[in-house]
Design a protein around this motif. Structure first.
Motif, PDB file in Angstrom:
ATOM      1  N   PRO A  64       0.819  -1.230   0.000  1.00 17.01           N
ATOM      2  CA  PRO A  64       0.000   0.000   0.000  1.00 17.01           C
ATOM      3  C   PRO A  64       0.844   1.268   0.000  1.00 17.01           C
ATOM      4  O   PRO A  64       0.514   2.240  -0.685  1.00 17.01           O
ATOM      5  N   ALA A  65       1.937   1.267   0.746  1.00 16.53           N
ATOM      6  CA  ALA A  65       2.812   2.442   0.777  1.00 16.53           C
ATOM      7  C   ALA A  65       3.483   2.646  -0.575  1.00 16.53           C
ATOM      8  O   ALA A  65       3.597   3.777  -1.066  1.00 16.53           O
ATOM      9  N   ILE A  66       3.923   1.551  -1.179  1.00 15.38           N
ATOM     10  CA  ILE A  66       4.554   1.627  -2.507  1.00 15.38           C
ATOM     11  C   ILE A  66       3.561   2.178  -3.520  1.00 15.38           C
ATOM     12  O   ILE A  66       3.888   3.080  -4.308  1.00 15.38           O
ATOM     13  N   ASP A  67       2.331   1.656  -3.502  1.00 19.53           N
ATOM     14  CA  ASP A  67       1.304   2.115  -4.440  1.00 19.53           C
ATOM     15  C   ASP A  67       1.016   3.600  -4.261  1.00 19.53           C
ATOM     16  O   ASP A  67       0.873   4.341  -5.241  1.00 19.53           O
ATOM     17  N   MET A  68       0.938   4.048  -3.003  1.00 24.31           N
ATOM     18  CA  MET A  68       0.671   5.463  -2.742  1.00 24.31           C
ATOM     19  C   MET A  68       1.807   6.339  -3.269  1.00 24.31           C
ATOM     20  O   MET A  68       1.572   7.353  -3.933  1.00 24.31           O
ATOM     21  N   LEU A  69       3.041   5.946  -2.999  1.00 28.61           N
ATOM     22  CA  LEU A  69       4.179   6.735  -3.462  1.00 28.61           C
ATOM     23  C   LEU A  69       4.297   6.723  -4.983  1.00 28.61           C
ATOM     24  O   LEU A  69       4.628   7.742  -5.590  1.00 28.61           O
ATOM     25  N   GLU A  70       4.007   5.584  -5.607  1.00 32.20           N
ATOM     26  CA  GLU A  70       4.024   5.536  -7.074  1.00 32.20           C
ATOM     27  C   GLU A  70       2.951   6.437  -7.666  1.00 32.20           C
ATOM     28  O   GLU A  70       3.161   7.083  -8.694  1.00 32.20           O
ATOM     29  N   GLY A  71       1.796   6.497  -7.011  1.00 30.43           N
ATOM     30  CA  GLY A  71       0.747   7.419  -7.452  1.00 30.43           C
ATOM     31  C   GLY A  71       1.189   8.864  -7.339  1.00 30.43           C
ATOM     32  O   GLY A  71       0.944   9.686  -8.228  1.00 30.43           O
ATOM     33  N   ASP A  72       1.836   9.192  -6.211  1.00 31.51           N
ATOM     34  CA  ASP A  72       2.364  10.551  -6.024  1.00 31.51           C
ATOM     35  C   ASP A  72       3.400  10.881  -7.095  1.00 31.51           C
ATOM     36  O   ASP A  72       3.402  11.977  -7.664  1.00 31.51           O
ATOM     37  N   LEU A  73       4.287   9.920  -7.356  1.00 33.54           N
ATOM     38  CA  LEU A  73       5.315  10.120  -8.372  1.00 33.54           C
ATOM     39  C   LEU A  73       4.692  10.327  -9.749  1.00 33.54           C
ATOM     40  O   LEU A  73       5.102  11.220 -10.498  1.00 33.54           O
ATOM     41  N   ALA A  74       3.691   9.527 -10.078  1.00 33.78           N
ATOM     42  CA  ALA A  74       3.021   9.668 -11.380  1.00 33.78           C
ATOM     43  C   ALA A  74       2.389  11.044 -11.516  1.00 33.78           C
ATOM     44  O   ALA A  74       2.470  11.678 -12.575  1.00 33.78           O
ATOM     45  N   GLU A  75       1.774  11.545 -10.445  1.00 31.24           N
ATOM     46  CA  GLU A  75       1.162  12.875 -10.475  1.00 31.24           C
ATOM     47  C   GLU A  75       2.223  13.957 -10.662  1.00 31.24           C
ATOM     48  O   GLU A  75       2.049  14.877 -11.465  1.00 31.24           O
ATOM     49  N   LEU A  76       3.329  13.845  -9.953  1.00 31.58           N
ATOM     50  CA  LEU A  76       4.411  14.818 -10.113  1.00 31.58           C
ATOM     51  C   LEU A  76       4.992  14.766 -11.521  1.00 31.58           C
ATOM     52  O   LEU A  76       5.323  15.814 -12.103  1.00 31.58           O
ATOM     53  N   ARG A 135       3.334  13.897 -14.208  1.00 28.10           N
ATOM     54  CA  ARG A 135       2.337  14.529 -15.088  1.00 28.10           C
ATOM     55  C   ARG A 135       2.478  16.044 -15.033  1.00 28.10           C
ATOM     56  O   ARG A 135       2.427  16.729 -16.054  1.00 28.10           O
ATOM     57  N   GLN A 136       2.655  16.581 -13.825  1.00 30.53           N
ATOM     58  CA  GLN A 136       2.832  18.024 -13.676  1.00 30.53           C
ATOM     59  C   GLN A 136       4.112  18.487 -14.378  1.00 30.53           C
ATOM     60  O   GLN A 136       4.113  19.503 -15.074  1.00 30.53           O
ATOM     61  N   ALA A 137       5.180  17.730 -14.183  1.00 33.07           N
ATOM     62  CA  ALA A 137       6.449  18.084 -14.821  1.00 33.07           C
ATOM     63  C   ALA A 137       6.326  18.010 -16.342  1.00 33.07           C
ATOM     64  O   ALA A 137       6.856  18.870 -17.053  1.00 33.07           O
ATOM     65  N   ASN A 138       5.624  17.003 -16.845  1.00 37.09           N
ATOM     66  CA  ASN A 138       5.425  16.895 -18.288  1.00 37.09           C
ATOM     67  C   ASN A 138       4.625  18.068 -18.832  1.00 37.09           C
ATOM     68  O   ASN A 138       4.905  18.578 -19.908  1.00 37.09           O
ATOM     69  N   GLY A 139       3.635  18.512 -18.063  1.00 43.22           N
ATOM     70  CA  GLY A 139       2.864  19.690 -18.468  1.00 43.22           C
ATOM     71  C   GLY A 139       3.741  20.925 -18.552  1.00 43.22           C
ATOM     72  O   GLY A 139       3.631  21.722 -19.487  1.00 43.22           O
ATOM     73  N   SER A 171       9.582  -0.527 -20.468  1.00 41.40           N
ATOM     74  CA  SER A 171       8.356  -0.765 -21.216  1.00 41.40           C
ATOM     75  C   SER A 171       7.505   0.478 -21.331  1.00 41.40           C
ATOM     76  O   SER A 171       6.470   0.460 -21.962  1.00 41.40           O
ATOM     77  N   GLU A 172       7.929   1.566 -20.707  1.00 47.18           N
ATOM     78  CA  GLU A 172       7.175   2.785 -20.825  1.00 47.18           C
ATOM     79  C   GLU A 172       7.702   3.564 -22.004  1.00 47.18           C
ATOM     80  O   GLU A 172       8.879   3.771 -22.165  1.00 47.18           O
ATOM     81  N   SER A 173       6.791   3.986 -22.821  1.00 47.04           N
ATOM     82  CA  SER A 173       7.151   4.591 -24.092  1.00 47.04           C
ATOM     83  C   SER A 173       7.711   5.977 -23.898  1.00 47.04           C
ATOM     84  O   SER A 173       7.119   6.796 -23.231  1.00 47.04           O
ATOM     85  N   GLY A 174       8.855   6.222 -24.494  1.00 44.01           N
ATOM     86  CA  GLY A 174       9.429   7.559 -24.486  1.00 44.01           C
ATOM     87  C   GLY A 174       9.337   8.147 -25.870  1.00 44.01           C
ATOM     88  O   GLY A 174       8.740   9.164 -26.082  1.00 44.01           O
ATOM     89  N   GLY A 175       9.911   7.472 -26.862  1.00 39.08           N
ATOM     90  CA  GLY A 175       9.915   7.983 -28.220  1.00 39.08           C
ATOM     91  C   GLY A 175       8.534   8.035 -28.828  1.00 39.08           C
ATOM     92  O   GLY A 175       8.147   9.011 -29.425  1.00 39.08           O
ATOM     93  N   ALA A 176       7.762   6.989 -28.694  1.00 42.82           N
ATOM     94  CA  ALA A 176       6.456   6.938 -29.328  1.00 42.82           C
ATOM     95  C   ALA A 176       5.467   7.881 -28.679  1.00 42.82           C
ATOM     96  O   ALA A 176       4.477   8.242 -29.279  1.00 42.82           O
ATOM     97  N   SER A 177       5.707   8.300 -27.465  1.00 43.65           N
ATOM     98  CA  SER A 177       4.764   9.169 -26.788  1.00 43.65           C
ATOM     99  C   SER A 177       5.195  10.624 -26.804  1.00 43.65           C
ATOM    100  O   SER A 177       4.584  11.447 -26.157  1.00 43.65           O
ATOM    101  N   GLY A 178       6.239  10.943 -27.535  1.00 43.32           N
ATOM    102  CA  GLY A 178       6.659  12.315 -27.647  1.00 43.32           C
ATOM    103  C   GLY A 178       7.420  12.802 -26.434  1.00 43.32           C
ATOM    104  O   GLY A 178       7.438  13.979 -26.146  1.00 43.32           O
ATOM    105  N   GLY A 179       8.063  11.921 -25.677  1.00 40.11           N
ATOM    106  CA  GLY A 179       8.902  12.340 -24.583  1.00 40.11           C
ATOM    107  C   GLY A 179       8.250  12.283 -23.228  1.00 40.11           C
ATOM    108  O   GLY A 179       8.852  12.657 -22.244  1.00 40.11           O
ATOM    109  N   PHE A 180       7.013  11.833 -23.116  1.00 39.30           N
ATOM    110  CA  PHE A 180       6.424  11.691 -21.797  1.00 39.30           C
ATOM    111  C   PHE A 180       5.981  10.254 -21.604  1.00 39.30           C
ATOM    112  O   PHE A 180       5.931   9.475 -22.529  1.00 39.30           O
ATOM    113  N   LYS A 181       5.685   9.921 -20.358  1.00 37.37           N
ATOM    114  CA  LYS A 181       5.484   8.532 -19.985  1.00 37.37           C
ATOM    115  C   LYS A 181       4.102   8.003 -20.347  1.00 37.37           C
ATOM    116  O   LYS A 181       3.095   8.523 -19.899  1.00 37.37           O
TER     117      LYS A 181
END
Length: 191
Positions: free
Chosen positions: A10-22, A24-28, A54-64
């Protein structure tokens, strides 16, 4: 060991969610920076975050965007493209994509076009994107987005005419719904 992993999950999932949100903000922010850099005639700033794999970098234009090798397996071309563009939008980066970015992502995600080679598959994709104007919008910068993102979008007449001439003779045998009369909203032209 298994108990420790399940207790920490649960802690890992919460931190990964926080990281994903950050991320997204950084990508914006990165998209905004790159728009300004483009207007200033400067090259785009590359993303300095995210992990390869496995997360696309090139195909997604530089974001995850997480693309698995079977993300688009068994899907129709238009459905796979819509899903990919939605993924780009949700990732918070530059949602519209070039036909090459879309093609590369579909290929990475396991889409099987049935074309004899990649060049033919790319032509089929471009033709579908140009003809299906009720679902896809071609922007002035040459990228494609979902028409639903742009309720007031009206393509220029010159662009529409040149695209119609450019698309003559090209068809997508796997996407018959795009070649029947009225598929692009122009029943009179298709008759």
């Amino acid at each position: 060991m298994a108990d420790a992993a399940s207790a920490l999950q649960p802690a890992i999932d919460m931190l990964e969610g926080d990281l994903a949100e950050l991320e997204r903000q950084a990508n914006g922010l990165l998209v905004s920076i790159n728009l300004l850099r483009q207007r200033a005639g400067m090259p785009p700033r590359q993303s300095g975050f995210g992990q390869p794999g496995s997360e696309s970098g090139g195909a997604s234009g530089g974001f995850k965007i997480k693309l698995h090798s079977d993300t688009f397996t068994g899907k129709k071309l238009s459905a796979a493209v819509r899903e990919y563009l939605d993924m780009r939008k949700k990732a918070g980066g530059d949602a519209p994509a070039t036909s090459r970015e879309i093609f590369d992502a579909l290929k990475e995600g396991g889409f099987a076009s049935g074309a004899k080679d990649d060049a033919t598959a790319l032509i089929v994709l471009r033709t579908m994107l140009r003809k299906n104007t009720t679902t896809f919008a071609r922007l002035q910068n040459g990228k494609f987005g979902l028409r639903s993102w742009y309720p007031n979008f009206k393509p220029s007449k010159a662009a529409s005419q040149s695209e119609a001439v450019e698309a003559d003779g090209e068809s997508d045998p796997d996407e018959a719904s795009y070649t029947h009369p009225g598929a692009d909203g122009n029943e009179a032209e298709a008759a």
